[in-house]
Design a protein around this motif. Structure first.
Motif, PDB file in Angstrom:
ATOM      1  N   PHE A   1       0.834  -1.201   0.000  1.00  0.00           N
ATOM      2  CA  PHE A   1       0.000   0.000   0.000  1.00  0.00           C
ATOM      3  C   PHE A   1       0.872   1.256   0.000  1.00  0.00           C
ATOM      4  O   PHE A   1       0.617   2.207  -0.747  1.00  0.00           O
TER       5      PHE A   1
ATOM      6  N   ILE B   1       0.849   4.286  -2.730  1.00  0.00           N
ATOM      7  CA  ILE B   1       0.488   5.662  -2.360  1.00  0.00           C
ATOM      8  C   ILE B   1       1.608   6.626  -2.737  1.00  0.00           C
ATOM      9  O   ILE B   1       1.383   7.675  -3.334  1.00  0.00           O
TER      10      ILE B   1
ATOM     11  N   LEU C   1      -2.046   5.015  -6.117  1.00  0.00           N
ATOM     12  CA  LEU C   1      -3.236   5.306  -5.323  1.00  0.00           C
ATOM     13  C   LEU C   1      -3.220   6.805  -5.044  1.00  0.00           C
ATOM     14  O   LEU C   1      -2.341   7.305  -4.346  1.00  0.00           O
TER      15      LEU C   1
ATOM     16  N   PRO D   1      -4.381  10.699  -3.795  1.00  0.00           N
ATOM     17  CA  PRO D   1      -4.976  11.281  -2.583  1.00  0.00           C
ATOM     18  C   PRO D   1      -6.492  11.325  -2.683  1.00  0.00           C
ATOM     19  O   PRO D   1      -7.055  11.682  -3.722  1.00  0.00           O
TER      20      PRO D   1
ATOM     21  N   LEU E   1     -10.091   3.246   0.182  1.00  0.00           N
ATOM     22  CA  LEU E   1      -9.524   1.896   0.219  1.00  0.00           C
ATOM     23  C   LEU E   1     -10.616   0.870   0.550  1.00  0.00           C
ATOM     24  O   LEU E   1     -11.687   1.237   1.041  1.00  0.00           O
TER      25      LEU E   1
ATOM     26  N   TYR F   1      -4.303  -1.243   8.319  1.00  0.00           N
ATOM     27  CA  TYR F   1      -4.769   0.141   8.223  1.00  0.00           C
ATOM     28  C   TYR F   1      -4.280   0.981   9.404  1.00  0.00           C
ATOM     29  O   TYR F   1      -3.993   2.179   9.258  1.00  0.00           O
TER      30      TYR F   1
ATOM     31  N   LEU G   1      -0.739   1.998   8.536  1.00  0.00           N
ATOM     32  CA  LEU G   1      -0.735   3.008   7.476  1.00  0.00           C
ATOM     33  C   LEU G   1      -1.168   4.373   8.020  1.00  0.00           C
ATOM     34  O   LEU G   1      -0.632   5.409   7.628  1.00  0.00           O
TER      35      LEU G   1
ATOM     36  N   LEU H   1      -0.150   7.883   6.035  1.00  0.00           N
ATOM     37  CA  LEU H   1      -0.486   7.672   4.621  1.00  0.00           C
ATOM     38  C   LEU H   1      -1.981   7.566   4.371  1.00  0.00           C
ATOM     39  O   LEU H   1      -2.443   7.804   3.250  1.00  0.00           O
ATOM     40  N   VAL H   2      -2.748   7.180   5.388  1.00  0.00           N
ATOM     41  CA  VAL H   2      -4.195   7.074   5.220  1.00  0.00           C
ATOM     42  C   VAL H   2      -4.874   7.704   6.430  1.00  0.00           C
ATOM     43  O   VAL H   2      -4.238   7.965   7.457  1.00  0.00           O
TER      44      VAL H   2
ATOM     45  N   VAL I   1      -6.861   7.606   1.294  1.00  0.00           N
ATOM     46  CA  VAL I   1      -5.465   8.009   1.135  1.00  0.00           C
ATOM     47  C   VAL I   1      -5.358   9.487   1.485  1.00  0.00           C
ATOM     48  O   VAL I   1      -6.133  10.316   0.999  1.00  0.00           O
ATOM     49  N   ARG I   2      -4.403   9.816   2.334  1.00  0.00           N
ATOM     50  CA  ARG I   2      -4.185  11.217   2.723  1.00  0.00           C
ATOM     51  C   ARG I   2      -3.490  11.982   1.613  1.00  0.00           C
ATOM     52  O   ARG I   2      -2.772  11.411   0.789  1.00  0.00           O
TER      53      ARG I   2
ATOM     54  N   THR J   1      -0.584  13.640   1.161  1.00  0.00           N
ATOM     55  CA  THR J   1       0.684  13.711   1.882  1.00  0.00           C
ATOM     56  C   THR J   1       1.516  14.921   1.499  1.00  0.00           C
ATOM     57  O   THR J   1       2.471  15.258   2.195  1.00  0.00           O
TER      58      THR J   1
END
Length: 444
Positions: free
Chosen positions: A13, A17, A22, A24, A28, A49, A52, A57-58, A68-69, A71
């Motif tokens: 993952f 990301i 994947l 932003p 998921l 999760y 992550l 990241l999430v 997904v953040r 980032t």
């Protein structure tokens, strides 16, 4: 060494990301879907999760899923001065200034240079301020309905320093302080630094949910409540006189200390009486001149019950020793000659104009704001993600604040706060148009 199965999934993952495969905002699979897809136990999927999320990241959102953040969003957006660092148009922080204020400062400095004992201003001052200056601030507060002796006034280096002195002087790590579910980020930072336990209280359109506050006080040993009854930041609400009386009744019943933050209160015409005027024996009133005069004029004031003054004064000594003599002298002169009152009236008018511009440009977008405030809260529907909007605006050279710095709950709402007071009117209109377009573009 063979990696644990959950770690292999985490790394996959993370790679997707970071590479952009994947994007932003992507949703998921649910925990159960991930477990079935990877052939692992549900507890293993949950651990994936959780890891992550721990590495940023999430983000998991109750009732919505895992996303997904963004980032690339600057860390601490809404706390650090991103605009000053990168040349962005600043809709993040408020530095309200009016034409001619620079010349006013020039005149004030000339007047100060030609009168009085300048040598006295170069020496250490009493920790809470000189007696005659404390008396000036006492008269300033009297005009706002607060009767406090000069000995109850402590002069500080801005309202935030005042809050810091109160927290450092009166609280200990682990003390429980009730706060709005959305509150001033500076107080959140103070609480984190002092390891206070914040108890979030839901907020209504007219301020703190007092029924919820009373319930929390029954269940927990709450030491104090921190509140902004007159022009809440970021929502702009003003607590009614009746609800202020109810707040005081709860505080008396549960022996709460009330910390009343009035940094933006000057913007409200004919505001209800401050809580400090209703219950002076249990309220500490904190404000300053940063917003009403200038952010560079770091002069604030605390009005406290007499028995708290020595402890707060000790905290001032520990953090700054005393306020700056020259700045305090200018501030006091401007209070006495009416300059502060004049600037407050002009800024009320200026804020109204800016709110009117915002209402015109942001038509169709849900807004929460006071008609004379320097900020707007934009809550989003489920199809709009705040981090994506904020990042899109950064790419357009506009800095805004997400809800994260304001939220005291685990679940952070999707919203942004716009500060209206730091740019000229033409730039404000153009920037708000870009904000509108960004929000509309990220509607799923």
């Amino acid at each position: 060494m063979v990696q644990p199965r959950y770690k292999v999934i985490v790394d996959a993952f993370a790679a997707d990301i970071r590479s952009g495969r994947l994007s932003p905002g992507a949703r998921l699979p649910t925990h159960r879907q991930l477990a079935r897809r990877e052939g692992v136990a549900l507890v293993t999927a949950s651990r994936v999760y959780a890891e992550l999320e721990a590495i940023g990241l999430v983000v998991g959102e109750t009732g919505r899923g895992t996303f997904v953040r963004e980032t690339a969003l600057p860390a601490g957006l809404g706390i650090e001065q991103q605009a000053a660092l990168s040349g962005l148009t600043d809709l993040n922080f408020n530095s309200p200034s009016l034409p001619g204020q620079g010349e006013m400062l020039r005149s004030a400095l000339r007047e100060l240079a030609s009168s009085g004992d300048l040598e006295a201003l170069l020496r250490y001052q009493p920790h809470a301020g000189r007696q005659h200056e404390r008396a000036i601030f006492a008269r300033h507060l009297l005009a706002r309905g607060i009767e406090a002796a000069a000995e109850q006034i402590l002069i500080v280096n801005g309202a935030t320093h005042g809050l810091a002195a109160v927290v450092l002087g009166l609280f200990r790590p682990g003390d429980v302080v009730a706060v709005d579910a959305l509150t001033y980020p500076g107080f959140k930072l103070l609480a984190e630094t002092m390891r206070l336990d914040l108890a979030p209280v839901p907020i209504r359109s007219d301020g703190l949910d007092l029924t919820a506050l009373a319930r929390i006080c029954k269940d927990r040993h709450v030491r104090a409540v921190y509140t902004m009854p007159t022009l809440h930041n970021p929502l702009g609400c003003v607590m009614t006189p009746e609800r202020r009386q109810e707040l005081v009744a709860i505080a008396r019943k549960h022996e709460l200390l009330i910390i009343e933050d009035a940094a933006y209160a000057f913007l409200v015409d004919h505001a209800p009486a401050p809580v400090a005027a209703i219950a002076p024996e249990l309220t500490i009133y904190v404000s300053g001149l940063s917003k009403s005069v200038a952010t560079g004029l770091r002069v604030g004031f605390v009005a406290a019950p007499a028995h708290y003054v020595p402890m707060i004064e000790r905290a001032i000594r520990a953090t700054a020793w005393n306020t700056a003599g020259v700045m305090t002298a200018i501030a006091c002169n401007w209070i006495v000659d009416g300059t502060v009152s004049q600037l407050e009236a002009q800024k009320r008018d200026d804020a109204r104009v800016r709110q009117q511009i915002a209402a015109e440009v942001l038509t169709g977008i849900t807004r929460i704001a006071h008609p004379a405030s320097y900020f707007i809260w934009l809550p989003f529907t489920e199809d709009v993600r705040a981090d994506l909007v904020a990042m899109a605006l950064i790419r357009e050279n506009i800095a805004v604040s997400t809800a994260e710095p304001f939220a005291t709950t685990e679940q952070v709402p999707h919203a942004i706060r716009l500060a209206l007071g730091s740019v000229d009117l033409t730039s404000l209109r153009e920037s708000l148009g870009t904000v509108r377009d960004a929000i509309n573009a990220y509607t799923y």
